[in-house]
Design an enzyme around this catalytic site. Sequence first.
Site, PDB file in Angstrom:
ATOM      1  N   GLN A  37      -7.215   0.945   4.570  1.00 13.14           N
ATOM      2  CA  GLN A  37      -7.978   0.486   5.733  1.00 13.14           C
ATOM      3  C   GLN A  37      -9.441   0.219   5.382  1.00 13.14           C
ATOM      4  O   GLN A  37     -10.110  -0.579   6.046  1.00 13.14           O
ATOM      5  CB  GLN A  37      -7.919   1.528   6.860  1.00 13.14           C
ATOM      6  CG  GLN A  37      -6.566   1.646   7.534  1.00 13.14           C
ATOM      7  CD  GLN A  37      -6.187   0.427   8.367  1.00 13.14           C
ATOM      8  OE1 GLN A  37      -7.035  -0.354   8.798  1.00 13.14           O
ATOM      9  NE2 GLN A  37      -4.903   0.254   8.606  1.00 13.14           N
TER      10      GLN A  37
ATOM     11  N   SER B 132      -4.080  -2.542  -0.106  1.00 14.78           N
ATOM     12  CA  SER B 132      -3.026  -3.425   0.374  1.00 14.78           C
ATOM     13  C   SER B 132      -3.640  -4.760   0.773  1.00 14.78           C
ATOM     14  O   SER B 132      -4.606  -4.796   1.545  1.00 14.78           O
ATOM     15  CB  SER B 132      -2.332  -2.778   1.572  1.00 14.78           C
ATOM     16  OG  SER B 132      -1.347  -3.646   2.082  1.00 14.78           O
ATOM     17  N   ALA B 133      -3.075  -5.861   0.263  1.00 17.93           N
ATOM     18  CA  ALA B 133      -3.683  -7.186   0.471  1.00 17.93           C
ATOM     19  C   ALA B 133      -3.708  -7.608   1.939  1.00 17.93           C
ATOM     20  O   ALA B 133      -4.654  -8.247   2.395  1.00 17.93           O
ATOM     21  CB  ALA B 133      -2.924  -8.225  -0.352  1.00 17.93           C
ATOM     22  N   HIS B 134      -2.660  -7.224   2.701  1.00 19.19           N
ATOM     23  CA  HIS B 134      -2.561  -7.812   4.052  1.00 19.19           C
ATOM     24  C   HIS B 134      -3.550  -7.217   5.047  1.00 19.19           C
ATOM     25  O   HIS B 134      -3.665  -7.706   6.175  1.00 19.19           O
ATOM     26  CB  HIS B 134      -1.119  -7.747   4.569  1.00 19.19           C
ATOM     27  CG  HIS B 134      -0.643  -6.414   5.052  1.00 19.19           C
ATOM     28  ND1 HIS B 134      -0.600  -6.079   6.387  1.00 19.19           N
ATOM     29  CD2 HIS B 134      -0.158  -5.342   4.389  1.00 19.19           C
ATOM     30  CE1 HIS B 134      -0.097  -4.858   6.506  1.00 19.19           C
ATOM     31  NE2 HIS B 134       0.174  -4.387   5.316  1.00 19.19           N
TER      32      HIS B 134
ATOM     33  N   CYS C  16       2.745   1.648  12.440  1.00 27.57           N
ATOM     34  CA  CYS C  16       3.852   2.459  11.890  1.00 27.57           C
ATOM     35  C   CYS C  16       4.403   3.426  12.909  1.00 27.57           C
ATOM     36  O   CYS C  16       5.523   3.911  12.767  1.00 27.57           O
ATOM     37  CB  CYS C  16       3.383   3.240  10.673  1.00 27.57           C
ATOM     38  SG  CYS C  16       2.795   2.173   9.409  1.00 27.57           S
TER      39      CYS C  16
ATOM     40  N   THR D  39       9.576  -8.270 -11.899  1.00 36.01           N
ATOM     41  CA  THR D  39       8.867  -9.541 -12.067  1.00 36.01           C
ATOM     42  C   THR D  39       7.791  -9.634 -11.002  1.00 36.01           C
ATOM     43  O   THR D  39       8.046  -9.366  -9.825  1.00 36.01           O
ATOM     44  CB  THR D  39       9.858 -10.721 -11.950  1.00 36.01           C
ATOM     45  OG1 THR D  39      10.866 -10.539 -12.940  1.00 36.01           O
ATOM     46  CG2 THR D  39       9.157 -12.057 -12.153  1.00 36.01           C
TER      47      THR D  39
ATOM     48  N   GLY E  83       0.835  -1.195   0.000  1.00 35.43           N
ATOM     49  CA  GLY E  83       0.000   0.000   0.000  1.00 35.43           C
ATOM     50  C   GLY E  83       0.872   1.249   0.000  1.00 35.43           C
ATOM     51  O   GLY E  83       0.562   2.252  -0.646  1.00 35.43           O
ATOM     52  N   THR E  84       1.971   1.174   0.723  1.00 35.90           N
ATOM     53  CA  THR E  84       2.910   2.303   0.782  1.00 35.90           C
ATOM     54  C   THR E  84       3.400   2.664  -0.620  1.00 35.90           C
ATOM     55  O   THR E  84       3.402   3.836  -1.013  1.00 35.90           O
ATOM     56  CB  THR E  84       4.119   1.933   1.673  1.00 35.90           C
ATOM     57  OG1 THR E  84       3.639   1.685   2.998  1.00 35.90           O
ATOM     58  CG2 THR E  84       5.156   3.043   1.705  1.00 35.90           C
TER      59      THR E  84
HETATM   60  N1  PLP Z   1      -2.231   3.451   4.258  1.00 37.55           N
HETATM   61  C1  PLP Z   1      -2.878   3.158   5.388  1.00 37.55           C
HETATM   62  C2  PLP Z   1      -4.096   3.948   5.760  1.00 37.55           C
HETATM   63  C3  PLP Z   1      -2.442   2.133   6.224  1.00 37.55           C
HETATM   64  O1  PLP Z   1      -3.076   1.864   7.356  1.00 37.55           O
HETATM   65  C4  PLP Z   1      -1.281   1.399   5.831  1.00 37.55           C
HETATM   66  C5  PLP Z   1      -0.748   0.338   6.713  1.00 37.55           C
HETATM   67  O2  PLP Z   1      -0.901   0.349   7.893  1.00 37.55           O
HETATM   68  C6  PLP Z   1      -0.647   1.737   4.639  1.00 37.55           C
HETATM   69  C7  PLP Z   1      -1.143   2.776   3.871  1.00 37.55           C
HETATM   70  C8  PLP Z   1       0.586   1.021   4.177  1.00 37.55           C
HETATM   71  O3  PLP Z   1       0.267  -0.237   3.628  1.00 37.55           O
HETATM   72  P1  PLP Z   1       1.413  -1.353   3.541  1.00 37.55           P
HETATM   73  O4  PLP Z   1       1.564  -1.926   4.911  1.00 37.55           O
HETATM   74  O5  PLP Z   1       0.893  -2.357   2.546  1.00 37.55           O
HETATM   75  O6  PLP Z   1       2.630  -0.681   3.053  1.00 37.55           O
END
Ligand code: PLP
Length: 402
Positions: free
Chosen positions: A179, A199-201, A327, A237, A72-73
């Site tokens: 989220q 983000s998948a996780h 984070c 890849t 997601g980042t």
């Molecule tokens: N954006 C939000 C709102 C999130 O809560 C998070 C992860 O906590 C992210 C982005 C980042 O996602 P990733 O952990 O896949 O880098």
Amino acid sequence: MNPRIYFDHSATTPLDPRVVDAMAQFLGGAFGNPSSQHNEGRIARAAVEKARAEVASLIGAAPEEIIFTASGTEADNLALLGVIEAKGAAGHVVTTAIEHAAVLHTCRALEKRGTKITYLAVNGEGLVCHRDLLRALQGSVDLVSIMAANNVVGTVQPIEELAQLSRLNGALFHTDAVQAAGKIPLDVNRLRVDLLSLSAHKLHGPKGVGTLYVRKGVQLSPIIFGGGHERGLRSATENVAGIVGFGTAAVIARQELEAEKLRLSKLRVQIADRLRDLSSKCYFFGHLTERLPGHLSFGFRGHESETGALISVLDEAGVAVSAGSACNAHHSGEPSGVLLAMGYNEVRARGLIRLSLGRFSTQEEIDRFFDKLSRALVRLKWQEHVPAGTHRDGSFVQTMLS
Ligand code: PLP
């Protein structure tokens, strides 16, 4: 021994066993490179394209509008840096003071390169004010980036209206839906957003896979260069097993969304009621109704500086909850930037406890959680004893604690 209670699904979620099954083939026998022309490659390519369609359908997008990333980042970075880079000038980005670090730190990097960044304030419930956005849009704005749901307090923004305001004023609109995805309905055509990060996780899929939805026609430059994968926007890849897992997680999330939303909302309301009954010192953060179904943020009046101790005692007792976002764990003890932006003072901004439920959270876990929380509050001397009848479901809580 009772299993641990995991109530930190906003940090990450356990893999759904159906996702594990789908991934297994691509962690073992099917190892081909999707760019290869032989049979092994074609099998991998077909799996990636199937997953692309599955992820697209979670948000009502066309498959070709889905760019797979490693997180997601990275999706947030690609959205912001990609739009400004494609513009070829310093540009102007409008965002909020409560975004995830993936957006805020990207904005800081852009600022160093000369991009103007406007940070919108939020109100005490974490909502962006339309008038503030309108004011910011009076100048020339290239991109507005506002998260769909906040990771710390769970507040859900009115993305459809905010995106419309931005569009009418000539700005592209990005939303970080990391989220929100899989928890509340998201349709890119109803919301009319231009870019959206996933983000998948966070939805019972694997870590290390994300997606940026890019509306057809939006000009974006890559931030990673190489062999031209993902329509030239994200060379490397593909993480085939991860992408396959993301696809399956997206299908399950879409199929179960409505039922889960209802179930988790009910559990959240029950937890809030029981917290209020347990301690008159308990107070809540975020919007009362415009919030993620299974997400609750709260604090205990007078004990804000000791929140870390409560989280440790609960952890020892087999319960995982967190103090705000994962984070920020490197900065524990510091006030939450999100709460400061919402107008809380430094004391309150240190006192947040985040409890987030997931697909496998049960009533039985909630009952055990309250038993452990009651004991923790007594052990920390935040409370002398547990009031009788704390459990709303009729079961009885011990009043004399060992
Ligand atoms: N954006 C939000 C709102 C999130 O809560 C998070 C992860 O906590 C992210 C982005 C980042 O996602 P990733 O952990 O896949 O880098």
